[in-house]
Design a protein around this motif. Structure first.
Motif, PDB file in Angstrom:
ATOM      1  N   LEU A  38      -9.679  62.571 -24.297  1.00 25.43           N
ATOM      2  CA  LEU A  38      -9.914  62.198 -22.906  1.00 25.43           C
ATOM      3  C   LEU A  38     -10.030  60.683 -22.776  1.00 25.43           C
ATOM      4  O   LEU A  38      -9.495  60.087 -21.831  1.00 25.43           O
ATOM      5  N   ASP A  39     -10.700  60.052 -23.732  1.00 26.77           N
ATOM      6  CA  ASP A  39     -10.805  58.589 -23.722  1.00 26.77           C
ATOM      7  C   ASP A  39      -9.432  57.931 -23.858  1.00 26.77           C
ATOM      8  O   ASP A  39      -9.131  56.941 -23.182  1.00 26.77           O
ATOM      9  N   ALA A  40      -8.580  58.477 -24.734  1.00 27.08           N
ATOM     10  CA  ALA A  40      -7.226  57.937 -24.920  1.00 27.08           C
ATOM     11  C   ALA A  40      -6.411  58.099 -23.640  1.00 27.08           C
ATOM     12  O   ALA A  40      -5.682  57.192 -23.229  1.00 27.08           O
ATOM     13  N   LEU A  41      -6.537  59.242 -23.006  1.00 26.74           N
ATOM     14  CA  LEU A  41      -5.836  59.502 -21.756  1.00 26.74           C
ATOM     15  C   LEU A  41      -6.325  58.544 -20.672  1.00 26.74           C
ATOM     16  O   LEU A  41      -5.534  57.972 -19.912  1.00 26.74           O
ATOM     17  N   LYS A  42      -7.625  58.341 -20.626  1.00 25.65           N
ATOM     18  CA  LYS A  42      -8.225  57.433 -19.649  1.00 25.65           C
ATOM     19  C   LYS A  42      -7.716  56.007 -19.861  1.00 25.65           C
ATOM     20  O   LYS A  42      -7.383  55.316 -18.903  1.00 25.65           O
ATOM     21  N   LEU A  43      -7.623  55.575 -21.115  1.00 22.26           N
ATOM     22  CA  LEU A  43      -7.129  54.228 -21.419  1.00 22.26           C
ATOM     23  C   LEU A  43      -5.683  54.065 -20.957  1.00 22.26           C
ATOM     24  O   LEU A  43      -5.325  53.055 -20.346  1.00 22.26           O
ATOM     25  N   ASN A  49      -0.301  54.047 -16.629  1.00 25.40           N
ATOM     26  CA  ASN A  49       0.528  55.226 -16.868  1.00 25.40           C
ATOM     27  C   ASN A  49       0.165  56.283 -15.821  1.00 25.40           C
ATOM     28  O   ASN A  49      -0.894  56.900 -15.882  1.00 25.40           O
ATOM     29  N   ILE A  50       1.046  56.476 -14.854  1.00 28.50           N
ATOM     30  CA  ILE A  50       0.774  57.375 -13.728  1.00 28.50           C
ATOM     31  C   ILE A  50       0.594  58.815 -14.193  1.00 28.50           C
ATOM     32  O   ILE A  50      -0.298  59.518 -13.727  1.00 28.50           O
ATOM     33  N   ILE A  55      -2.949  63.549 -15.133  1.00 26.29           N
ATOM     34  CA  ILE A  55      -3.527  64.520 -16.066  1.00 26.29           C
ATOM     35  C   ILE A  55      -5.032  64.313 -16.173  1.00 26.29           C
ATOM     36  O   ILE A  55      -5.809  65.263 -16.142  1.00 26.29           O
ATOM     37  N   TYR A  56      -5.449  63.051 -16.274  1.00 21.56           N
ATOM     38  CA  TYR A  56      -6.882  62.749 -16.356  1.00 21.56           C
ATOM     39  C   TYR A  56      -7.595  63.244 -15.097  1.00 21.56           C
ATOM     40  O   TYR A  56      -8.610  63.925 -15.169  1.00 21.56           O
ATOM     41  N   ARG A  57      -7.036  62.894 -13.931  1.00 16.57           N
ATOM     42  CA  ARG A  57      -7.625  63.295 -12.647  1.00 16.57           C
ATOM     43  C   ARG A  57      -7.762  64.815 -12.564  1.00 16.57           C
ATOM     44  O   ARG A  57      -8.822  65.333 -12.202  1.00 16.57           O
ATOM     45  N   ASP A  58      -6.699  65.531 -12.944  1.00 19.46           N
ATOM     46  CA  ASP A  58      -6.719  66.988 -12.874  1.00 19.46           C
ATOM     47  C   ASP A  58      -7.720  67.571 -13.875  1.00 19.46           C
ATOM     48  O   ASP A  58      -8.416  68.541 -13.573  1.00 19.46           O
ATOM     49  N   THR A  59      -7.799  66.965 -15.057  1.00 12.65           N
ATOM     50  CA  THR A  59      -8.673  67.456 -16.116  1.00 12.65           C
ATOM     51  C   THR A  59     -10.145  67.328 -15.738  1.00 12.65           C
ATOM     52  O   THR A  59     -10.951  68.204 -16.045  1.00 12.65           O
TER      53      THR A  59
END
Length: 94
Positions: A38-43, A49-50, A55-59
């Motif tokens: 999740l941290d990697a996705l957030k970064l 990266n849209i 994905i982060y928002r949905d997760t």
């Protein structure tokens, strides 16, 4: 009708596969690993990266609801028919 049944069966199968993936994730991924992902996705999202942002928002449960608005009036093509005429059309003129 046959295609609808196939679609329903495919949908059920997809749900079963998804459940299996969740179970596998629960068995083989630690909470710390999930946090790292999740941290990697957030970064990536923070870097622009849209797709990562979506994905982060949905997760994290912030996916916007999709609303479909329908307006207007429906025309009833049978509005001017009598009960007897409607029964005749329906094959109930006995």
């Amino acid at each position: 009708m046959r295609n609808g049944k196939k679609g329903g069966q495919a949908s059920g199968e997809a749900r079963r596969r998804l459940k299996s993936f969740r179970e596998l994730d629960a068995d083989f991924t630690t909470d710390d690993e999930r946090k790292e992902m999740l941290d990697a996705l957030k970064l990536k999202a923070k870097r622009g990266n849209i797709k990562a942002f979506e994905i982060y928002r949905d997760t994290v449960g912030l996916k916007p609801k999709e609303n479909v608005e329908i307006s207007g009036e429906l025309a009833n093509p049978f509005a001017g028919l009598t009960d007897a005429e409607l029964k005749k059309l329906a094959g109930m003129d006995g």
